[in-house]
Scaffold this active site. Structure first.
Site, mmCIF file in Angstrom:
data_model
loop_
_atom_site.group_PDB
_atom_site.id
_atom_site.type_symbol
_atom_site.label_atom_id
_atom_site.label_comp_id
_atom_site.label_asym_id
_atom_site.label_seq_id
_atom_site.Cartn_x
_atom_site.Cartn_y
_atom_site.Cartn_z
ATOM 1 N N LYS A 71 0.838 -1.192 0.000
ATOM 2 C CA LYS A 71 0.000 0.000 0.000
ATOM 3 C C LYS A 71 0.873 1.242 0.000
ATOM 4 O O LYS A 71 1.866 1.319 0.718
ATOM 5 C CB LYS A 71 -0.892 -0.019 1.253
ATOM 6 C CG LYS A 71 -1.754 1.212 1.439
ATOM 7 C CD LYS A 71 -2.949 1.180 0.508
ATOM 8 C CE LYS A 71 -3.793 2.447 0.690
ATOM 9 N NZ LYS A 71 -3.697 3.375 -0.420
ATOM 10 N N ASN A 100 -10.812 5.090 -9.221
ATOM 11 C CA ASN A 100 -10.619 5.176 -7.771
ATOM 12 C C ASN A 100 -10.155 6.562 -7.366
ATOM 13 O O ASN A 100 -9.379 7.211 -8.069
ATOM 14 C CB ASN A 100 -9.633 4.099 -7.294
ATOM 15 C CG ASN A 100 -8.205 4.590 -7.244
ATOM 16 O OD1 ASN A 100 -7.780 5.241 -6.293
ATOM 17 N ND2 ASN A 100 -7.446 4.282 -8.299
ATOM 18 N N ASN A 153 6.162 1.065 -1.337
ATOM 19 C CA ASN A 153 5.774 2.165 -2.224
ATOM 20 C C ASN A 153 5.736 3.457 -1.417
ATOM 21 O O ASN A 153 4.996 3.567 -0.437
ATOM 22 C CB ASN A 153 4.405 1.871 -2.840
ATOM 23 C CG ASN A 153 3.937 2.955 -3.787
ATOM 24 O OD1 ASN A 153 3.486 4.025 -3.369
ATOM 25 N ND2 ASN A 153 4.027 2.688 -5.077
ATOM 26 N N CYS A 190 2.163 11.716 -6.901
ATOM 27 C CA CYS A 190 1.423 12.363 -5.816
ATOM 28 C C CYS A 190 1.370 13.870 -6.049
ATOM 29 O O CYS A 190 2.283 14.457 -6.620
ATOM 30 C CB CYS A 190 2.096 12.097 -4.477
ATOM 31 S SG CYS A 190 2.229 10.364 -4.060
ATOM 32 N N LYS A 247 7.947 5.012 -10.075
ATOM 33 C CA LYS A 247 6.659 4.767 -10.718
ATOM 34 C C LYS A 247 6.233 6.009 -11.486
ATOM 35 O O LYS A 247 6.032 7.075 -10.903
ATOM 36 C CB LYS A 247 5.599 4.389 -9.680
ATOM 37 C CG LYS A 247 4.306 3.870 -10.294
ATOM 38 C CD LYS A 247 3.418 3.239 -9.227
ATOM 39 C CE LYS A 247 2.209 2.566 -9.841
ATOM 40 N NZ LYS A 247 1.387 1.897 -8.804
ATOM 41 N N GLY A 279 -0.852 -2.303 -16.090
ATOM 42 C CA GLY A 279 -1.972 -1.600 -16.693
ATOM 43 C C GLY A 279 -2.936 -2.565 -17.356
ATOM 44 O O GLY A 279 -2.756 -2.923 -18.516
#
Length: 310
Positions: free
Chosen positions: A45, A69, A99, A139, A174, A252
């Protein structure tokens, strides 16, 4: 004999099936359903330095061939993860990837430092809980007026550079499909010392409630994932693979063994599986079995035979 083994940044993976961040928790729940030692790895997570409550309102909405989401990176924070989850991760016989996200540069740096310090302490005792850091630069960057680090190469460069300096753990970055120049972003990450790349993250999308005459999400937009985005993700992995010399974790919309093969042929070293975990609670186990069967049928002895053949 079929050889499913792979390698990313010097880390051996028993097979190319890695569970994607945000879709597998830290593995505890899925570990009750099947043996997690069967999968290649887990990207946990998404973590931030401090705990985040996430977004208010509706967080998930099903779409044709996918889902939207708007979770908002709800997570317990890096210190909690290190104290309460890493003891479980120590027991897992698979590659464990932390992550790491952040809203500002210092959050990324301090998070990486804490993970590194914890890793060093455990290693001194002969234990390991985190094998790799996955740097999530998608982010929101609060100090840059809400622009994601993952969009602007120059903004992302300092994050990658500073985190690379803060940890000796293998580092994968990422990437966002919304980057102004994805290949330029990938090359920057490689030049700044990233050991690998993960792509792609979700694609910005929207759903409108026509009766309420408003977006179903408080933040209007949300991240689209699932089979609907696979052709785009596959194209981006192939494009980036033509220009970098570091391995790629492709993701993906993967829901089948042939999807995995496509990403490997496009140049991915391993793949990450996300939305399919919600569609099939034993996705990892089933994909590995399907991959072995496909390779037997096609007389493929090793994934190295087909990796990057396009």
């Amino acid at each position: 004999m079929i050889d499913l083994s792979c390698e990313v940044a010097g880390i051996p993976f028993k097979n190319p099936v890695v569970m994607a961040s945000g879709t597998f928790g830290f593995g505890r729940e899925y570990g009750k359903l099947y043996d997690l030692s069967k999968i290649g790895g887990i990207s946990g997570k998404g973590l931030t330095l401090h705990p985040k409550a996430g977004n208010e309102g509706l967080r998930v909405f099903e779409t044709p061939s996918g889902m939207l989401n708007s979770v908002g990176l709800e997570n317990p924070g890096v210190p909690y993860f290190l104290e309460h989850e890493c003891s479980y991760w120590e027991t897992l016989d698979t590659v464990r990837i932390a992550n790491l996200g952040g809203n500002c540069l210092d959050d990324y740096i301090q998070g990486a430092i804490l993970i590194q310090e914890d890793h060093d302490k455990r290693k001194a005792l002969g234990r390991v809980a985190v094998d790799m850091i996955e740097l999530n630069i998608s982010c929101p960057n609060v100090k840059e007026g809400g622009i994601a680090y993952g969009v602007k190469t120059l903004a992302a460069q300092e994050v990658v550079r500073q985190v690379r300096s803060a940890t000796s753990l293998p580092l994968t970055v990422k990437l966002s499909p919304g980057a102004e120049n994805l290949v330029e972003m990938a090359l920057m990450c490689e030049n700044e010392g990233a050991d690998a790349l993960s792509l792609i993250n979700t694609i910005s999308g929207m759903k409108i409630d026509v009766r309420r005459r408003s977006s179903v999400f408080r933040n209007a937009y949300a991240g689209l994932s699932g089979p609907a985005i696979k052709p785009i993700a596959l194209r981006m992995v192939h494009q980036v693979a033509q220009h970098v010399n570091i391995p790629i974790m492709g993701m993906g919309g993967i829901v089948s063994a042939t999807d995995i093969i496509e990403f490997i042929m496009a140049g991915a070293a391993v793949v990450q599986v996300g939305t399919y975990n919600f569609m099939n609670l034993r996705a990892g186990q089933d994909l590995i079995e399907g991959l072995e069967q496909f390779m037997q049928e096609e007389n493929i002895k090793s994934l190295d035979e087909i990796r990057g053949i396009l």
